[in-house]
Write an enzyme that holds these catalytic residues in place. Sequence first.
Site, PDB file in Angstrom:
ATOM      1  N   GLU A 144       1.132  -1.040  -0.027  1.00  0.00           N
ATOM      2  CA  GLU A 144       0.352  -0.385  -0.050  1.00  0.00           C
ATOM      3  C   GLU A 144       0.678   1.337  -0.004  1.00  0.00           C
ATOM      4  OE1 GLU A 144      -4.576  -0.842   1.473  1.00  0.00           O
ATOM      5  OE2 GLU A 144      -2.798  -0.978   3.500  1.00  0.00           O
TER       6      GLU A 144
ATOM      7  N   CYS B 155       3.505   8.444   0.943  1.00  0.00           N
ATOM      8  CA  CYS B 155       3.581   7.962   1.835  1.00  0.00           C
ATOM      9  C   CYS B 155       4.475   6.161   1.476  1.00  0.00           C
ATOM     10  CB  CYS B 155       2.657   7.815   3.304  1.00  0.00           C
ATOM     11  SG  CYS B 155       3.340   6.656   4.458  1.00  0.00           S
TER      12      CYS B 155
ATOM     13  N   CYS C  24       6.652  -6.891   7.400  1.00  0.00           N
ATOM     14  CA  CYS C  24       7.321  -5.810   8.567  1.00  0.00           C
ATOM     15  C   CYS C  24       7.528  -6.917   9.846  1.00  0.00           C
ATOM     16  CB  CYS C  24       6.593  -4.566   9.383  1.00  0.00           C
ATOM     17  SG  CYS C  24       7.638  -3.991  10.069  1.00  0.00           S
TER      18      CYS C  24
ATOM     19  N   CYS D  60       5.755  -4.272  16.192  1.00  0.00           N
ATOM     20  CA  CYS D  60       5.124  -2.837  16.821  1.00  0.00           C
ATOM     21  C   CYS D  60       3.459  -3.531  17.597  1.00  0.00           C
ATOM     22  CB  CYS D  60       4.731  -1.677  16.117  1.00  0.00           C
ATOM     23  SG  CYS D  60       7.005  -1.494  16.290  1.00  0.00           S
TER      24      CYS D  60
ATOM     25  N   CYS E 176       0.842  -1.507  15.549  1.00  0.00           N
ATOM     26  CA  CYS E 176       0.463  -1.356  14.210  1.00  0.00           C
ATOM     27  C   CYS E 176      -0.085  -2.374  13.022  1.00  0.00           C
ATOM     28  CB  CYS E 176       2.561  -1.106  13.365  1.00  0.00           C
ATOM     29  SG  CYS E 176       2.487  -0.274  11.295  1.00  0.00           S
TER      30      CYS E 176
ATOM     31  N   CYS F 173      -2.124   5.732  10.050  1.00  0.00           N
ATOM     32  CA  CYS F 173      -0.696   6.019  10.618  1.00  0.00           C
ATOM     33  C   CYS F 173      -1.329   4.959  10.770  1.00  0.00           C
ATOM     34  CB  CYS F 173       0.429   6.769  11.716  1.00  0.00           C
ATOM     35  SG  CYS F 173       0.781   8.446  10.752  1.00  0.00           S
TER      36      CYS F 173
END
Length: 340
Positions: free
Chosen positions: A90, A103, A110, A114, A117, A331
């Site tokens: 994305e 962005c 990933c 976290c 997220c 975010c």
Amino acid sequence: MKNIKDYNLEELKQEFIKLGEKPYRAEQVFKWLYTTDVTSFDEMSNLSLELRDKLKNEFSICIYNILRKQESTDGTKKYLFDVLDGNAIETVLMSYHHGYSICVSSQIGCKMGCKFCASTGIPFVRNLTSGEIIEQILAVQRDSKVKISNIVFMGIGEPFDNYDNVLNAIRIINNQKGLNIGARHISVSTSGIVPKIYDFANEDLQCTLSISLHATTNEQRSSMMPVNNKYSIEELMKACKDYIAKTNKRISFEYALAKDNNETLEDAKRLVKLLKGMLCHVNLIPINKIENGKYTKSTNENIMKFRDYLNDNGIVATIRRELGSDIEAACGQLRRKNLE
Ligand code: SAH
């Protein structure tokens, strides 16, 4: 096949020399790739037919298909791109009064884990190459017909876990003969991979470094960000101070505020203590709720109180505007996903 967008201009010249071609031809191709909308060698009309054929045999031009495009009520657009191997990433386009920002993602998935997220929810697949990072910008420009002026490496992935490709992408983006976006208009955000912060300080780049801090004690930060078990707040701050001393550049600290978690006066006091005297800025982010996530956003009132405390105590803090949350483009809401 080799993706021609993986090469910076110097490397591309070397590739052309290996093919028995003059280096200025590489420059012509570079211009086609980054300053026009062409998507094939056939459209590069100042190259001979013979050279176009040679290039077709040697290189691919990675061009993304748009799998989905969503538009927020605030004008933010979120793209889901097919990265041509069955995976999807994305990318978000945001409109500000000073221009268009994008962005970009740096990895498919990933590894950082976290807790707040969404990019972490799905396992890591692989790094994006420099060309794959850059094609996000080009594909968005082709579709939206706008010229992008700012780039933030805040999409899916940890940029410093794909350091070389991200750095090479920045050099290609920077090149005046190509996209020509100045390093001052590029921000790289890291969850805090300390050795790479030391490396980044030596790169002689004018990019903004953003650090995802989010907490002020090791216990609290480790509960939100497993990377803190590896690199403690003390080690992180030492690296940040070294970065500022070497580059004389301001660091932007990101702090996502979650209810009953990291929003108290005690947190604000510890943050002031941690950052006092540093050339920095704090970017407060109302934490975005993610599927199955345990964190919820602080109230606006608490966020403003937190900001005011920082500002009153000599730490410049602003609240990040929330863009695109209605299309899960804000975010921490980006995921590596395919179309359901
Ligand atoms: N991996 C990098 C860049 C990607 S995230 C990093 O960690 O910095 C960009 C920013 O959004 C980071 O500061 C990240 O911590 C923050 N973020 C992630 N999830 C969020 C959420 N749910 N709400 C608000 N900010 C979030």
